[in-house]
Design an enzyme around this catalytic site. Structure first.
Site, PDB file in Angstrom:
ATOM      1  CD  GLU A  98      68.619 128.105  14.341  1.00  0.00           C
ATOM      2  OE1 GLU A  98      69.327 128.440  15.327  1.00  0.00           O
ATOM      3  OE2 GLU A  98      67.397 127.962  14.413  1.00  0.00           O
ATOM      4  CB  THR A 140      67.650 124.712  17.616  1.00  0.00           C
ATOM      5  OG1 THR A 140      67.224 125.841  18.377  1.00  0.00           O
ATOM      6  CG2 THR A 140      67.204 124.889  16.181  1.00  0.00           C
TER       7      THR A 140
HETATM    8  P1  AMP Z   1      70.486 128.663  20.831  1.00  0.00           P
HETATM    9  O1  AMP Z   1      70.267 128.400  19.400  1.00  0.00           O
HETATM   10  O2  AMP Z   1      69.735 127.751  21.720  1.00  0.00           O
HETATM   11  O3  AMP Z   1      71.930 128.723  21.144  1.00  0.00           O
HETATM   12  O4  AMP Z   1      69.870 130.093  21.148  1.00  0.00           O
HETATM   13  C1  AMP Z   1      70.196 131.218  20.396  1.00  0.00           C
HETATM   14  C2  AMP Z   1      69.545 132.422  20.988  1.00  0.00           C
HETATM   15  O5  AMP Z   1      70.032 132.666  22.309  1.00  0.00           O
HETATM   16  C3  AMP Z   1      69.824 133.701  20.238  1.00  0.00           C
HETATM   17  O6  AMP Z   1      69.006 133.849  19.122  1.00  0.00           O
HETATM   18  C4  AMP Z   1      69.555 134.746  21.315  1.00  0.00           C
HETATM   19  O7  AMP Z   1      68.188 134.999  21.472  1.00  0.00           O
HETATM   20  C5  AMP Z   1      70.049 134.069  22.569  1.00  0.00           C
HETATM   21  N1  AMP Z   1      71.427 134.509  22.879  1.00  0.00           N
HETATM   22  C6  AMP Z   1      72.560 133.842  22.645  1.00  0.00           C
HETATM   23  N2  AMP Z   1      73.623 134.546  23.104  1.00  0.00           N
HETATM   24  C7  AMP Z   1      73.137 135.693  23.626  1.00  0.00           C
HETATM   25  C8  AMP Z   1      73.715 136.857  24.260  1.00  0.00           C
HETATM   26  N3  AMP Z   1      75.020 136.962  24.471  1.00  0.00           N
HETATM   27  N4  AMP Z   1      72.881 137.843  24.648  1.00  0.00           N
HETATM   28  C9  AMP Z   1      71.551 137.758  24.451  1.00  0.00           C
HETATM   29  N5  AMP Z   1      70.953 136.702  23.891  1.00  0.00           N
HETATM   30  C10 AMP Z   1      71.729 135.679  23.477  1.00  0.00           C
END
Ligand code: AMP
Length: 542
Positions: free
Chosen positions: A329, A185
């Site tokens: 994570e 990530t």
């Molecule tokens: P990733 O690890 O790339 O999947 O990113 C995770 C991050 O995406 C989280 O910590 C949030 O900041 C953002 N995120 C994921 N789902 C949502 C959601 N439904 N609404 C707002 N932010 C989200």
């Protein structure tokens, strides 16, 4: 006193063995990169996966080795998930949208033994090969007839490897905390960090997803994972779908609105999973076609906040929206936005307000919000703080990265998400921002997600993002960056009036810029980092 039950280790391959026996006919459909549609089912895939396992062993892949993939969503990529994990090796999915620098870092950091690559991405590897391990084994995910001309050293052919073996292979036993998959990530600073999933965490996550999202995860239901297999295991679908007997319809490289619409129509897709940007394209196509794909009944939106207007558009055509939150994570599912029976009977406006929140935790995920000193805040829907999580499918550290691991957990052993959130008394989570995306104007916090939500509900806004820009008096002010619809009059005052209807005056951005499109990250989210850099000096010259 100890219980007296067998202690069988959890293995992800037991999911596929189960699917082959119990849901053997459930289809796996793929749009291929060679052209055309490929059809198979869990029974056939289980056999081919065992052939693949034997081929991997012959290539010298051993327990614990990392085997990389650089591929779209398709049946061969799905087979690799199980073929690699089944022999005790680690399926390391790589995001092809990463920069060359990040990709080189990741392959070398993971010390990948082999890399399986879709035809589309062979040029990427060709350009990077001097910087990759000299003994890396390259395998093209295609058949002999489609093998490309390339300078990649000793490029092997996937179908030849698989076809050379029979399916007579029993999956070995190993401890259930053995690693099965690895996904890096990228943070905003520093190198990407690896989340290393175990067989146990992955099986538990599949069970959690199965009980939490039963409408789509049930026998014969047809699911379209637009969310890529190269990013957090496509939200766990390659495990949860065979476990529950749901069919998978893989879109390959065709992710634009018209292609997604056609595939959903042709393959009678009921449930589609992906990030909000993808659904902007699909909604535009539904508008152009004058109706939705006929079997379309559910959309799972996550990865970034689903704008309320998007939820309203889908619900208005009888497509039930489930807004979910999670992160790499966390395997990744943390919360799902399903309404209970009482909530579902509320007037539509109130239902939509609830659906715009990120939902309630799934079993196996505990949530807490804390203030800047780490003190717990009440779950009263008012207090806002950094969100921490704890659970069975959440990282305890990062792969081979002591420094990042050191800062990952708090003193109580909870993982800090970097998200800022509120939690209602009935457990509904609202993500108000990433900690680093919050805007502090004159000492008051402004949620960029709130402002974006309001802006997106304006009919002349196709997409938007709100970022903090430096300001001499207020420290920071919100800047609204808008992609206008083709018919937009680009009337800033009208837009600000619209925002004032639901925001306090000081929360309304004083400045609006119109752009053709927004910069995206490798995982399909708006890159606020790029936007902040572009407008870093507080002027709009960028
Ligand atoms: P990733 O690890 O790339 O999947 O990113 C995770 C991050 O995406 C989280 O910590 C949030 O900041 C953002 N995120 C994921 N789902 C949502 C959601 N439904 N609404 C707002 N932010 C989200």
């Amino acid at each position: 006193m100890q219980g007296l039950m067998m202690n069988r280790p959890m293995r992800v391959n037991d999911i596929l063995t189960f699917a082959a026996e119990v849901h053997g006919d459930s289809e796996v459909v793929s749009v291929t990169v060679e052209g055309g549609i490929h059809r198979t089912n869990y029974r056939a895939i289980d056999g081919r996966t065992r052939q693949l396992a034997k081929a991997l062993l012959k290539l010298g892949v051993k327990e614990g080795d990392r085997v990389a993939t650089l591929a779209w969503n398709g049946y061969r990529h799905f087979e690799l998930y199980y073929g690699i994990a089944g022999i005790g090796a680690v399926c390391h999915t790589i995001n092809p949208r990463l920069s060359a620098e990040q990709m080189i870092y990741i392959v070398n950091h993971a010390e990948d033994k082999a890399i399986f690559v879709d035809l589309t991405f062979i040029p990427i590897l060709n350009a990077l090969k001097e910087h990759l391990p000299a003994d890396l084994i390259y395998v093209a995910m295609t058949d002999r007839a489609h093998m490309p001309e390339t300078d990649l050293p000793n490029l092997l052919c996937y179908e030849e490897l698989v076809e050379a073996e029979d399916a007579d292979y029993d999956w070995p036993d190993f401890p259930e905390d053995t690693a099965c998959a690895l996904c890096y990530t990228s943070g905003t600073t520093g190198n990407p960090k690896g989340a290393l999933y175990s067989h146990r965490s992955t099986v538990l996550h599949a069970l959690m997803a199965g009980v939490s999202l039963q409408t789509s995860l049930s026998p014969g239901q047809r699911i379209l994972p637009v969310v890529p297999l190269f990013h957090v295991n496509a939200w766990g679908l390659p495990y949860a779908a065979p476990l529950t007997g749901a069919s998978l319809v893989f879109p390959g490289a065709a992710l634009d609105g018209p292609s997604v619409f056609k595939l959903m129509q042709d393959e009678e897709v009921f449930s589609a999973w992906g990030v909000p940007t993808v659904w902007l394209g699909l909604l535009a196509e539904i508008k152009a076609q004058g109706g939705k794909p006929s079997a379309f009944g559910e959309v799972i939106i996550g990865g970034s906040a689903a704008p309320r207007s998007m939820i309203e558009a889908f619900e208005g055509m009888d497509v039930s929206v489930c807004h979910a939150w999670g992160m790499t994570e966390m395997s990744p599912i943390g919360t799902v936005g399903l309404l209970n029976k009482t909530q579902d009977k509320l007037p539509q406006d109130e239902r939509l307000d609830l659906k715009a929140k990120q939902g309630r935790r799934v079993f196996g995920v505990d949530l807490k919000i804390v203030d800047e000193d780490g003190n717990r805040l009440p779950h009263d829907g008012e207090a806002q703080g950094e969100l921490f999580v704890r659970g069975n499918a959440i990282v305890s550290g990062y792969y081979n990265n002591e420094e990042a691991t050191k800062g990952a957990l708090d003193a109580e052993g909870w993982f800090g998400t970097g998200d800022v959130a509120k939690i209602d008394s009935d457990g509904m989570l609202t993500i108000t921002d990433r900690a680093k995306d919050l805007i502090k104007s004159g000492g008051e916090w402004i949620s960029s997600i709130d402002v974006e939500n309001m802006a997106m509900s304006h009919p002349e806004v196709a997409n938007c993002a709100v970022i903090a820009v430096p300001h001499p008096k207020w420290d920071e002010r919100p800047l609204l960056v808008v992609v206008p619809t083709p018919e937009s009059s680009k009337d800033v005052a009208a837009l600000q009036n619209h925002l004032s209807e639901n925001l306090a005056k000081w929360q309304v951005p004083d400045e609006v810029v119109f752009v053709e499109d927004l910069p995206m990250t490798a995982t399909g989210k708006v890159s606020k980092l790029t936007l902040r850099q572009r407008y870093a000096d507080g002027t709009l010259a960028g």
